[in-house]
Each structure stands twice: as C-alpha cells, then as structure tokens.
Design an enzyme around this catalytic site. Sequence first.
Site, PDB file in Angstrom:
ATOM      1  N   SER A   1     -34.622  63.057 -62.729  1.00 54.92           N
ATOM      2  CA  SER A   1     -34.657  63.555 -61.353  1.00 54.92           C
ATOM      3  C   SER A   1     -33.569  62.905 -60.513  1.00 54.92           C
ATOM      4  O   SER A   1     -33.251  63.356 -59.428  1.00 54.92           O
ATOM      5  CB  SER A   1     -36.011  63.233 -60.727  1.00 54.92           C
ATOM      6  OG  SER A   1     -36.108  61.830 -60.519  1.00 54.92           O
ATOM      7  N   GLY A   2     -33.009  61.807 -61.029  1.00 53.93           N
ATOM      8  CA  GLY A   2     -32.020  61.082 -60.243  1.00 53.93           C
ATOM      9  C   GLY A   2     -32.651  59.944 -59.466  1.00 53.93           C
ATOM     10  O   GLY A   2     -31.964  59.139 -58.875  1.00 53.93           O
ATOM     11  N   GLY A   3     -33.975  59.861 -59.461  1.00 53.89           N
ATOM     12  CA  GLY A   3     -34.660  58.742 -58.820  1.00 53.89           C
ATOM     13  C   GLY A   3     -34.499  57.482 -59.656  1.00 53.89           C
ATOM     14  O   GLY A   3     -33.966  57.529 -60.765  1.00 53.89           O
ATOM     15  N   VAL A   4     -34.958  56.360 -59.123  1.00 53.59           N
ATOM     16  CA  VAL A   4     -34.762  55.070 -59.791  1.00 53.59           C
ATOM     17  C   VAL A   4     -35.400  55.075 -61.191  1.00 53.59           C
ATOM     18  O   VAL A   4     -34.759  54.721 -62.174  1.00 53.59           O
ATOM     19  CB  VAL A   4     -35.383  53.918 -58.960  1.00 53.59           C
ATOM     20  CG1 VAL A   4     -35.195  52.589 -59.671  1.00 53.59           C
ATOM     21  CG2 VAL A   4     -34.775  53.876 -57.580  1.00 53.59           C
ATOM     22  N   ASP A   5     -36.663  55.500 -61.261  1.00 50.08           N
ATOM     23  CA  ASP A   5     -37.387  55.357 -62.534  1.00 50.08           C
ATOM     24  C   ASP A   5     -36.763  56.194 -63.651  1.00 50.08           C
ATOM     25  O   ASP A   5     -36.514  55.705 -64.745  1.00 50.08           O
ATOM     26  CB  ASP A   5     -38.863  55.758 -62.374  1.00 50.08           C
ATOM     27  CG  ASP A   5     -39.536  54.945 -61.284  1.00 50.08           C
ATOM     28  OD1 ASP A   5     -39.000  53.868 -60.954  1.00 50.08           O
ATOM     29  OD2 ASP A   5     -40.566  55.391 -60.766  1.00 50.08           O
ATOM     30  N   SER A   6     -36.511  57.461 -63.353  1.00 51.25           N
ATOM     31  CA  SER A   6     -35.979  58.286 -64.440  1.00 51.25           C
ATOM     32  C   SER A   6     -34.544  57.879 -64.782  1.00 51.25           C
ATOM     33  O   SER A   6     -34.130  57.987 -65.932  1.00 51.25           O
ATOM     34  CB  SER A   6     -36.105  59.784 -64.141  1.00 51.25           C
ATOM     35  OG  SER A   6     -35.281  60.167 -63.085  1.00 51.25           O
ATOM     36  N   SER A   7     -33.788  57.381 -63.811  1.00 49.88           N
ATOM     37  CA  SER A   7     -32.423  56.936 -64.118  1.00 49.88           C
ATOM     38  C   SER A   7     -32.445  55.708 -65.024  1.00 49.88           C
ATOM     39  O   SER A   7     -31.667  55.614 -65.976  1.00 49.88           O
ATOM     40  CB  SER A   7     -31.648  56.592 -62.839  1.00 49.88           C
ATOM     41  OG  SER A   7     -31.549  57.714 -62.017  1.00 49.88           O
TER      42      SER A   7
ATOM     43  N   GLU B   1     -52.882  35.916 -53.345  1.00 54.39           N
ATOM     44  CA  GLU B   1     -51.823  36.893 -53.631  1.00 54.39           C
ATOM     45  C   GLU B   1     -51.307  37.583 -52.378  1.00 54.39           C
ATOM     46  O   GLU B   1     -50.243  38.189 -52.382  1.00 54.39           O
ATOM     47  CB  GLU B   1     -52.334  37.934 -54.645  1.00 54.39           C
ATOM     48  CG  GLU B   1     -53.344  38.948 -54.108  1.00 54.39           C
ATOM     49  CD  GLU B   1     -54.787  38.426 -54.040  1.00 54.39           C
ATOM     50  OE1 GLU B   1     -54.979  37.205 -54.110  1.00 54.39           O
ATOM     51  OE2 GLU B   1     -55.708  39.246 -53.899  1.00 54.39           O
TER      52      GLU B   1
ATOM     53  N   HIS C   1     -57.639  35.121 -50.720  1.00 54.51           N
ATOM     54  CA  HIS C   1     -56.689  35.880 -51.545  1.00 54.51           C
ATOM     55  C   HIS C   1     -55.315  35.192 -51.581  1.00 54.51           C
ATOM     56  O   HIS C   1     -54.501  35.421 -50.697  1.00 54.51           O
ATOM     57  CB  HIS C   1     -56.521  37.294 -50.968  1.00 54.51           C
ATOM     58  CG  HIS C   1     -57.714  38.152 -51.173  1.00 54.51           C
ATOM     59  ND1 HIS C   1     -57.919  38.883 -52.320  1.00 54.51           N
ATOM     60  CD2 HIS C   1     -58.786  38.390 -50.392  1.00 54.51           C
ATOM     61  CE1 HIS C   1     -59.058  39.536 -52.234  1.00 54.51           C
ATOM     62  NE2 HIS C   1     -59.610  39.260 -51.072  1.00 54.51           N
TER      63      HIS C   1
ATOM     64  N   CYS D   1     -61.840  35.884 -54.876  1.00 55.70           N
ATOM     65  CA  CYS D   1     -62.742  36.615 -53.978  1.00 55.70           C
ATOM     66  C   CYS D   1     -64.014  37.058 -54.713  1.00 55.70           C
ATOM     67  O   CYS D   1     -64.806  36.225 -55.126  1.00 55.70           O
ATOM     68  CB  CYS D   1     -62.001  37.791 -53.335  1.00 55.70           C
ATOM     69  SG  CYS D   1     -62.918  38.472 -51.951  1.00 55.70           S
ATOM     70  N   TYR D   2     -64.190  38.334 -54.948  1.00 58.25           N
ATOM     71  CA  TYR D   2     -65.346  38.789 -55.722  1.00 58.25           C
ATOM     72  C   TYR D   2     -65.383  38.079 -57.077  1.00 58.25           C
ATOM     73  O   TYR D   2     -66.455  37.773 -57.608  1.00 58.25           O
ATOM     74  CB  TYR D   2     -65.245  40.307 -55.917  1.00 58.25           C
ATOM     75  CG  TYR D   2     -66.421  40.927 -56.618  1.00 58.25           C
ATOM     76  CD1 TYR D   2     -67.579  41.241 -55.929  1.00 58.25           C
ATOM     77  CD2 TYR D   2     -66.363  41.212 -57.987  1.00 58.25           C
ATOM     78  CE1 TYR D   2     -68.661  41.809 -56.578  1.00 58.25           C
ATOM     79  CE2 TYR D   2     -67.441  41.794 -58.639  1.00 58.25           C
ATOM     80  CZ  TYR D   2     -68.584  42.091 -57.932  1.00 58.25           C
ATOM     81  OH  TYR D   2     -69.646  42.654 -58.569  1.00 58.25           O
TER      82      TYR D   2
ATOM     83  N   GLY E   1     -63.177  42.610 -55.642  1.00 58.82           N
ATOM     84  CA  GLY E   1     -63.909  43.842 -55.959  1.00 58.82           C
ATOM     85  C   GLY E   1     -64.801  44.245 -54.802  1.00 58.82           C
ATOM     86  O   GLY E   1     -64.535  43.855 -53.666  1.00 58.82           O
TER      87      GLY E   1
ATOM     88  N   LYS F   1     -42.228  48.400 -59.956  1.00 60.43           N
ATOM     89  CA  LYS F   1     -41.001  48.972 -59.384  1.00 60.43           C
ATOM     90  C   LYS F   1     -39.860  47.944 -59.272  1.00 60.43           C
ATOM     91  O   LYS F   1     -38.724  48.229 -59.643  1.00 60.43           O
ATOM     92  CB  LYS F   1     -41.328  49.517 -57.987  1.00 60.43           C
ATOM     93  CG  LYS F   1     -40.254  50.390 -57.395  1.00 60.43           C
ATOM     94  CD  LYS F   1     -40.390  51.764 -57.939  1.00 60.43           C
ATOM     95  CE  LYS F   1     -39.376  52.720 -57.410  1.00 60.43           C
ATOM     96  NZ  LYS F   1     -39.647  54.067 -57.930  1.00 60.43           N
TER      97      LYS F   1
END
Length: 510
Positions: free
Chosen positions: A223-229, A171, A169, A82-83, A55, A366
């Site tokens: 839209s044809g993008g990954v998410d909407s497909s 991660e 960190h 960290c924080y 943070g 994603k």
Amino acid sequence: MKHQNVLVLDFGGQYNQLIARRVRECGVYCEVHPYNMPVGEIKKMNPIGIIFTGGPNSIYAENSPSCDPRVFELGIPVLGICYGIQCMAHALGGTVQSARAREYGKTNTVYNTDSALFSGLPKEGVSWMSHTDYIETLPAGFEAVAHTNECPTAAMQHVERMLYGVQFHPEVMHTKNGMQMLHNFLYKICGAKGDWSMQDYKQTAIQDVRKTVGDGRVLLALSGGVDSSVAAELLSQAVGSQLTCIFVDHGLLRKNEGDEVEQVFANSGIHFVRVDAKERFLQRLRGVSDPETKRKIIGEEFIRVFEEEAKKIGTVDFLAQGTIYPDVIESGAGDAAVIKSHHNVGGLPDYVDFKEIIEPLRLLFKDEVRKLGEELGLPDYLVWRQPFPGPGLAIRVIGDITEEKLETLQDADAIFREEIANAKLDRDIHQYFAVLTSMRSVGVMGDGRTYDYTLALRGVTTNDFMTADWAKIPYEVLEKASSRIVNEVKNINRIVYDITSKPPATIEWE
Ligand code: XMP
C-alpha cells in the site's frame, strides 16, 4: 529463538500492549499471551520472567480471570501489575478488600528502596493508580515495599520466591521512574541480558523467511504505508525475485506518493507491479458523499483490482501480509475490549490462490517496524511516514470527490507537510494533514471577489491514536503554510486550523 523471553500474561487490562512495548524498550524480547495459558506451555517457553497485566475491577466479580497458582511454583520471577498483584495475593492466600473510594490518577507513593524493584530510585514519587480493591492481608512470607495514604500495599515482594507486585502502573508514563522499575525487575530480578536488538532480528527474520519459502513464490499487496513497505523490503532481501508486489494505486494517495513508492521498489530485483487504478476508483466514487459508503466502495474495489492482477500471476505459494503485533494482540490474546474497528485495505486471503500466509512483522510493534525499516536501509520518508488511512484522501475531501478537488487537496497538503518539515516538527506532531471541506466562502483577491473552498489544517499529538490532543503548532508556521497555500493553490481562499482534541472529535474529519 536465541534471545531471552519474557511472558506477559494478559488479564484484559487496557495497558497490556504498553507493558510489552516497555519491556522491549528495555532491550528484552517479550510476548503477550492470554492469562489462562496452560502452565505446561509456559514452561516450554522457558521465559526469564512473567508479568501479569492489569484487568477488570475486582477479582471477586463474576467471571473475572484468575491465575493458576502453579505458575508461582516454577521458580520463574513474576511481577503482578494492578489487577495482577491482587490475583497473585489472592492465589497465595492473602485477602483483597474493596475500598470505599477508588484511588485514581497521580498518587504520591513511598518506596522501600532496599527492594530490588525500587533500587536506585528516590524514596518518594508519583505513581499512576487506578483501582478500587486493595490488598488487606499479605500472603505468607510477603512484605509490603511501597505505600500511599490510601493504600498500605502499593507494592509487595517475596524475595526468595522472586514474586513481586505493584498496585500502580509502572508502564504508564505518569509513574515517575516507572521504566526504571521495569528495568530493575528485568535486569536485577530476572537476570535479563538485553539481547533483543533489531539488527539480530533482521538476520533471524531473513533466515526464517528463506527457510519457510524455499524456492516458492510470494505475493504481497503493497500500500506504500510503513508496514507493507518494510515487509516488502524484508521479503525482497530474503527471497528477491521470488517476490511479486502488487501496488494498487487508487489515485487517493498524497502528492507524489505513488512515484516515491515505485522509485524504492521498482528496481530492487523483485517483480513490482504498479496498477494505475485511479480512473476506476473515481468512477465508482462519483457522486458519493457518505463517508462509510466511500470506505466500503474503496475496500471492495481494492480487492477487485488486486484479484484481477493476482490472477494474471497464477498460483502463488505464499501470500505475505504486513500484520503487526498490536493487530495480533487485538484479535484475541486476552479479554480486552476491542476499541478500534478500522481496517486497512490489505489482507485479502479469500480472493487469491495461495497455499499459506506469511506475516514477517507479526511480532513487532510499530516503533520496532520502523527500526527494522531503518536497519534494512529503507529511506526515511518511507520509514517515518505518518499513519495514512487506507481510503486515503477520499475521506479528507468532505462530501463528493472530483479529480479537481483531489488535486487541490494534494497540492495544499503537500505545502502544509513541507512547512511542518521545514520547522522540524515532523517527528513531534504524530499526524498532520489538510482536509478539503466542501464549504465555500467569500474572499477577496487582488481587486476581485472570490467564492472558493475553505481548507482545514489538522495536527495531533498522540500515543495510540485512540485519544489525541490538537498540536500547538507555532503561529508563524501556520501563517507561512496558510499564506503559501492561498497563493499557490487554486480554489482555496480561506484556511482554518482544527483545535479539537479526540474525544470529542476524531482525528480524521470523516
Ligand atoms: P480517527 O479518525 O478514528 O482515526 O480518530 C484514528 C486513526 O485511524 C486512521 N484512520 C483510518 N485508517 N482506514 C485506515 O486504515 C480507515 O478507514 C481509517 N479512518 C481513520 C486515522 O488516520 C488515524 O490515524
């Protein structure tokens, strides 16, 4: 939900999403919630472990977030990062001090490998530090289990209470064995079973959609993008013919892309409507060269076309959206600064007559959306599609757009992509494309003088698209692409490769 759950409490750090992704990569489901989530709600969630993110610089700064000490009484393992470690120390009676200098970057760190957190690791290694304050006195019952030259408490633990903290960190990939440390926390301390898998998720998500939707009608803007497909495929497998997908083809897609989307969805048992709106978009974009104006026009026109089509369908019960988890977190889980302001054309709730929104991907990152797409059986070219801006090629034709320029760019871009795929670089380079600069220059072809466009090729490697390096594509690949493009595509006589990183440049040219 059947699976185990880890709670990531967001104190506003820039790596909060990364922590959550790493936990899921370890096969454990987790959710990000604001740092001030009430203890009662935490209890209800019944997490197997809690992680405090990083943070702001100092817990002593005005308005800096703090944690509710009752969290430590729940008997649930906590890891402060960290924080987060400073918050924990402060809340439990330790003291935090400001150092004279900031400890930043790769730092040699010594670990006590008797600690479950560092079990199985080498005794020394590089960790990624970014802090000014440090823990001066440990809270009662804690012991330090890692240190650096500058920082006496690079990690601490209270084994009986299952409370752990690291100043660095884990991660961030610069921390050597950071993944193993998180894995240790999850599996050796929290008792994780690793029960988060996409196969299970698919089944659960399909059942959930069926339960919510019943016999209602669902509308999705594709839209044809990954998410909407992936959202379309999931909904289609869940509710079949109750789903209508409207695919607004604005004519600004890459070569053959519209047909590819149609091929996958047109015969899948859903109502698939492809609207050929190229003329409309080009008409409205005629003579416009300012990038932001182009974006605005495309966004508006998209809504208009979608609205007209949706009206033909009448009332629907559910409007589905391909929102994914980073959007959910960015829109306000913690106090982190919102860095990205791009908006995908898509979510249009004001304009459609519907009762409820459903977002079947809202808990996925994603890479998980891609895994789900594979699990659902979508073809690789849809699942592994690189990010493509909503305004499409309109922002890759610099300046004003004509149909001819668009076709030239589509052809050149297709060749470039083909050569990248032939060289098997398509998964290593995260985004690559061609840009039609509207600059012309003199060339010579055969015996004649030419005066044609300069095409720019761009390739970047990146983790998050907020920063990016230009991709070191081998010369032979660039050479092949360049010679094919000037030979096979009209109106181009010069090719340049963009060798700027982001920052100072951006990934797109407009
Ligand atoms: P920049 O050019 O800002 O791009 O470095 C970062 C990422 O965002 C994509 N991008 C967009 N996506 N609408 C979108 O949906 C837009 O207007 C837009 N502009 C850029 C870009 O392709 C890259 O992946």
